[in-house]
Design an enzyme around this catalytic site. Structure first.
Site, short mmCIF file in Angstrom:
data_model
loop_
_atom_site.label_atom_id
_atom_site.label_comp_id
_atom_site.label_asym_id
_atom_site.label_seq_id
_atom_site.Cartn_x
_atom_site.Cartn_y
_atom_site.Cartn_z
N LYS A 19 0.83 -1.21 0.00
CA LYS A 19 0.00 0.00 0.00
C LYS A 19 0.87 1.26 0.00
O LYS A 19 0.63 2.18 -0.77
CB LYS A 19 -0.92 0.03 1.23
CG LYS A 19 -1.96 -1.07 1.26
CD LYS A 19 -2.95 -0.89 2.40
CE LYS A 19 -2.33 -1.07 3.78
NZ LYS A 19 -1.86 -2.44 4.07
N ARG A 93 -9.39 0.87 8.37
CA ARG A 93 -8.95 -0.49 8.68
C ARG A 93 -9.98 -1.24 9.52
O ARG A 93 -9.74 -2.40 9.87
CB ARG A 93 -7.65 -0.44 9.46
CG ARG A 93 -6.40 -0.78 8.65
CD ARG A 93 -5.25 -0.69 9.62
NE ARG A 93 -4.03 -1.31 9.23
CZ ARG A 93 -2.96 -0.65 8.76
NH1 ARG A 93 -3.01 0.62 8.51
NH2 ARG A 93 -1.85 -1.31 8.53
N ARG A 132 11.58 -6.42 4.86
CA ARG A 132 11.50 -4.95 4.75
C ARG A 132 12.42 -4.29 5.77
O ARG A 132 12.53 -4.70 6.91
CB ARG A 132 10.06 -4.50 4.99
CG ARG A 132 9.92 -2.98 4.97
CD ARG A 132 8.52 -2.53 4.77
NE ARG A 132 7.65 -2.87 5.89
CZ ARG A 132 6.35 -2.59 5.90
NH1 ARG A 132 5.78 -2.01 4.87
NH2 ARG A 132 5.63 -2.90 6.94
N ARG A 165 11.52 -2.41 11.26
CA ARG A 165 10.43 -1.92 12.11
C ARG A 165 10.11 -2.97 13.16
O ARG A 165 10.13 -4.17 12.87
CB ARG A 165 9.17 -1.68 11.25
CG ARG A 165 9.11 -0.30 10.66
CD ARG A 165 8.03 -0.17 9.60
NE ARG A 165 6.71 -0.68 9.97
CZ ARG A 165 5.61 -0.44 9.24
NH1 ARG A 165 5.68 0.28 8.14
NH2 ARG A 165 4.45 -0.94 9.61
N ARG A 176 -0.29 -9.18 12.96
CA ARG A 176 -0.89 -8.22 12.02
C ARG A 176 -1.76 -8.94 10.99
O ARG A 176 -2.82 -8.44 10.62
CB ARG A 176 0.21 -7.41 11.32
CG ARG A 176 0.85 -6.41 12.26
CD ARG A 176 2.15 -5.91 11.71
NE ARG A 176 1.98 -5.01 10.59
CZ ARG A 176 2.97 -4.67 9.76
NH1 ARG A 176 4.17 -5.17 9.92
NH2 ARG A 176 2.74 -3.83 8.78
P1 AMP Z 1 1.06 0.69 8.52
O1 AMP Z 1 2.30 1.50 8.31
O2 AMP Z 1 -0.11 1.20 7.70
O3 AMP Z 1 1.29 -0.78 8.37
O4 AMP Z 1 0.62 0.91 10.05
C1 AMP Z 1 1.47 0.54 11.11
C2 AMP Z 1 0.67 0.36 12.37
O5 AMP Z 1 0.00 1.59 12.71
C3 AMP Z 1 -0.45 -0.66 12.29
O6 AMP Z 1 0.02 -1.99 12.50
C4 AMP Z 1 -1.36 -0.18 13.42
O7 AMP Z 1 -0.82 -0.51 14.68
C5 AMP Z 1 -1.26 1.33 13.26
N1 AMP Z 1 -2.29 1.83 12.30
C6 AMP Z 1 -2.08 2.42 11.10
N2 AMP Z 1 -3.24 2.74 10.50
C7 AMP Z 1 -4.21 2.31 11.34
C8 AMP Z 1 -5.64 2.33 11.29
N3 AMP Z 1 -6.30 2.82 10.23
N4 AMP Z 1 -6.32 1.81 12.35
C9 AMP Z 1 -5.68 1.31 13.42
N5 AMP Z 1 -4.35 1.25 13.53
C10 AMP Z 1 -3.61 1.75 12.51
#
Ligand code: AMP
Length: 226
Positions: A19, A93, A132, A165, A176
């Site tokens: 994404k 999400r 990653r 990360r 996740r």
């Molecule tokens: P990402 O970089 O989009 O994979 O987001 C990293 C982490 O941020 C996720 O694993 C969640 O812990 C948190 N996060 C990001 N976007 C959301 C969302 N829309 N709802 C809840 N948690 C989020």
């Protein structure tokens, strides 16, 4: 107010599907705001804000940050940066987030034109996530096999440290993917009755996936989304 020409879209899909990579490509090609709740939360953590302190433990475990926190961040970013169009990356999400987004955009009279659902086999997701690496300073992504930095451990762009990360470690990855199936996949049904949803094959190289994304961007139901 966003004009009729504005593209308002969301990128949807499991962790590791690409994404973030695709959102940056769309942002550059279309000149629209890239709104990533994950990036905003990581910045809040790095800055040590109240939101960051609250979010960090959830993020490190691969759990979702509570809806009220994330909805506030996303709607605030849309209000500030999304006037001439936006691409949402990692939001919504949960069904509650999708609902809050829909209501807020309906009030503005600017509904989403497109939700791109990126799809790839689970073993490919795990391979991408576990390999990653990310620059701790500027956030650029690398991959130990397909896109390693020129100097190991150092960012090509800014010289910052390239790290893994916390949530790309095996236990968090498993969590996740589980959380995605449980809480996020149901959002697909939320949009399924709505003509804005498009599935896109996200396996293979990023530029090939981007061509597929651009193809659906150009036409939705035979109509331009612009
Ligand atoms: P990402 O970089 O989009 O994979 O987001 C990293 C982490 O941020 C996720 O694993 C969640 O812990 C948190 N996060 C990001 N976007 C959301 C969302 N829309 N709802 C809840 N948690 C989020």
């Amino acid at each position: 107010m966003a004009g009729d020409q504005a593209i308002r879209m969301a990128l949807f899909g499991p962790p590791g599907v690409g994404k973030g990579t695709q959102a940056v490509l769309v942002e550059n090609a279309e000149g629209i705001a890239h709104i990533s709740t994950g990036d905003a939360l990581r910045k809040a953590v790095a800055d040590g804000t109240e939101v960051g302190l609250k979010a960090k433990a959830y993020m490190d475990r691969g759990e979702l940050v509570p809806d009220d926190v994330v909805i506030a961040i996303a709607l605030d970013s849309i209000g500030r940066e999304g006037r001439s169009g936006f691409i949402l990356d990692g939001f919504p999400r949960t069904v509650a987030q999708a609902d809050a987004l829909d209501k807020a955009l309906a009030e503005l009279g600017t509904p989403l034109a497109l939700v791109v659902n990126l799809q790839a086999p689970e073993d490919e997701l795990v391979r991408r996530l576990s390999g990653r690496r990310v620059c701790a300073r500027c956030g650029v992504n690398y991959h130990i096999e397909s896109k390693p930095p020129a100097v190991p451990g150092k960012c090509d762009q800014c010289g910052g440290d390239v790290i893994q990360r916390e949530d790309d470690r095996p236990e968090a990855i498993r969590n996740r993917l589980r959380v995605y199936e449980e809480k996020t996949a149901p959002v697909i049904s939320y949009y399924a009755g709505n003509s804005v949803l498009r599935n896109v094959d996200a396996s293979g190289a990023a530029d090939m996936v981007f061509e597929r994304v651009e193809a659906v961007l150009k036409t939705v139901n035979g109509q331009s989304v612009r």
